[in-house]
Design a protein around this motif. Structure first.
Motif, PDB file in Angstrom:
ATOM      1  N   UNK A  38       4.378 -15.122 -39.987  1.00  0.00           N
ATOM      2  CA  UNK A  38       5.752 -15.427 -39.587  1.00  0.00           C
ATOM      3  C   UNK A  38       5.766 -16.033 -38.196  1.00  0.00           C
ATOM      4  N   UNK A  39       4.910 -15.504 -37.311  1.00  0.00           N
ATOM      5  CA  UNK A  39       4.800 -16.071 -35.972  1.00  0.00           C
ATOM      6  C   UNK A  39       4.234 -17.481 -35.993  1.00  0.00           C
ATOM      7  N   UNK A  40       3.230 -17.698 -36.864  1.00  0.00           N
ATOM      8  CA  UNK A  40       2.674 -19.053 -36.995  1.00  0.00           C
ATOM      9  C   UNK A  40       3.743 -20.018 -37.487  1.00  0.00           C
ATOM     10  N   UNK A  41       4.547 -19.553 -38.477  1.00  0.00           N
ATOM     11  CA  UNK A  41       5.623 -20.402 -39.003  1.00  0.00           C
ATOM     12  C   UNK A  41       6.651 -20.718 -37.919  1.00  0.00           C
ATOM     13  N   UNK A 164      -1.640 -19.225 -27.335  1.00  0.00           N
ATOM     14  CA  UNK A 164      -1.341 -20.624 -27.682  1.00  0.00           C
ATOM     15  C   UNK A 164       0.134 -20.912 -27.407  1.00  0.00           C
ATOM     16  N   UNK A 165       0.991 -19.967 -27.799  1.00  0.00           N
ATOM     17  CA  UNK A 165       2.431 -20.083 -27.546  1.00  0.00           C
ATOM     18  C   UNK A 165       2.693 -20.219 -26.041  1.00  0.00           C
ATOM     19  N   UNK A 168       1.783 -23.680 -24.659  1.00  0.00           N
ATOM     20  CA  UNK A 168       2.692 -24.744 -25.082  1.00  0.00           C
ATOM     21  C   UNK A 168       4.095 -24.592 -24.505  1.00  0.00           C
ATOM     22  N   UNK A 169       4.595 -23.349 -24.418  1.00  0.00           N
ATOM     23  CA  UNK A 169       6.012 -23.163 -24.097  1.00  0.00           C
ATOM     24  C   UNK A 169       6.267 -22.261 -22.884  1.00  0.00           C
ATOM     25  N   UNK A 170       5.233 -21.824 -22.199  1.00  0.00           N
ATOM     26  CA  UNK A 170       5.439 -21.004 -21.004  1.00  0.00           C
ATOM     27  C   UNK A 170       4.966 -19.578 -21.195  1.00  0.00           C
ATOM     28  N   UNK A 171       4.420 -19.008 -20.116  1.00  0.00           N
ATOM     29  CA  UNK A 171       3.778 -17.701 -20.211  1.00  0.00           C
ATOM     30  C   UNK A 171       4.741 -16.531 -20.148  1.00  0.00           C
TER      31      UNK A 171
END
Length: 282
Positions: A38-41, A164-165, A168-171
């Motif tokens: 679900x997180x990957x999606x 990875x998240x 790409x989008x901030x820590x």
């Protein structure tokens, strides 16, 4: 059998509702990433959105789970996989239907309640002999092979995904998501005990009847030591066996039916060496 199917269907529906509610009400408003497939999606949905493509989380949940479901259909169990995929489909539908304003403005409150409800959703599905698919499929397949729970390794995988998240989008949101994952994993570990074992120390005067019933229904080995009661002076038998925690309730009911005066001491078992019968998920 009808009651069993009804319980599985109810557990799958309740799990899907809880999962969709947790994601839309607690996770999405603070930009947290769910766990597993679900997180990957959700991550793919964010990447696609940033690139100008339409790819919804609900669509990704179904597509990502199909290959793993086909593998587990042969190696775990048909009914288990079918009900698990039903959970995924229902959760993806509920994600589109359930719309609500955030209950809290505080990020930590959203993390705590969202993580707990998400972990509870997974636990409800597992207790109903199904799952939320994705990483649950892999975790249960490996756990069945190894005979022990591996949710801590699932947590490590999710942390890698969140890194990875973060890149790409901030820590900041990635860090919050890791905290949420920890709460969800601890919730699952607290409510789901299929691969945890306990030792039963049984004292009875009807050893032959107890052993006959136990071996015929539980398929576990049992040891018998003859002795006598220190207070009564009567002949007694001390029986030892190791079982999964989810079997304890049914075993106690059977023992009490055979010998109402039976004494059972339930002891935690930290480790076990030797062959152990693990009931199939189906």
């Amino acid at each position: 059998m009808k009651n069993r199917y009804f319980i599985m269907a109810a557990a799958v529906t309740a799990s899907a509702l809880l999962q969709a509610f947790a994601m839309n009400v607690f996770l999405e408003p603070v930009q947290l990433l769910p766990s597993g497939f679900t997180g990957i999606a959700a991550l793919l949905s964010k990447i696609a959105g940033a690139a100008g493509f339409a790819f919804t989380t609900s669509m990704g949940m179904v597509l990502l789970n199909i290959p793993v479901a086909l593998f587990c259909y042969r190696h775990i169990g048909k009914k288990f996989v079918l009900f698990s995929m039903a959970q995924v489909v229902l959760a993806s539908l509920f994600l589109r239907v359930i719309k609500s304003d955030p209950l809290f403005d505080d990020v930590l409150l959203n993390i705590c309640f969202g993580g707990f409800l998400y972990g509870l959703a997974v636990s409800v599905a597992l207790k109903g002999n199904a799952s939320t698919a994705g990483m649950d499929f892999i975790a249960l397949y490996v756990s069945n092979r190894m005979g022990k729970s591996i949710w801590q390794y699932v947590f490590v995988f999710n942390c890698g995904l969140l890194c990875v998240f973060g890149i790409l989008f901030g820590w900041e949101h990635a860090g919050y998501s890791i905290l949420y994952q920890f709460i969800a994993t601890r919730t699952i570990d607290s409510f789901y005990h299929r691969f945890k074992r306990v030792t039963l120390q049984i004292t009875t005067q009807k050893a032959d009847e107890v052993v006959r019933e136990y071996v015929g229904t539980c398929r576990h080995g049992i040891s018998v030591v003859e002795g006598y009661g220190g207070y009564s002076g009567k002949k007694m038998s001390l029986l030892h066996t190791v079982v999964s925690t989810y079997e304890v309730h049914d075993i106690l009911l059977r023992l009490k039916a055979i010998d109402p005066a039976v004494i059972v001491n339930v002891l935690p078992t930290e480790s076990f060496v030797g062959s152990f019968y693990q009931k199939p998920l189906d």
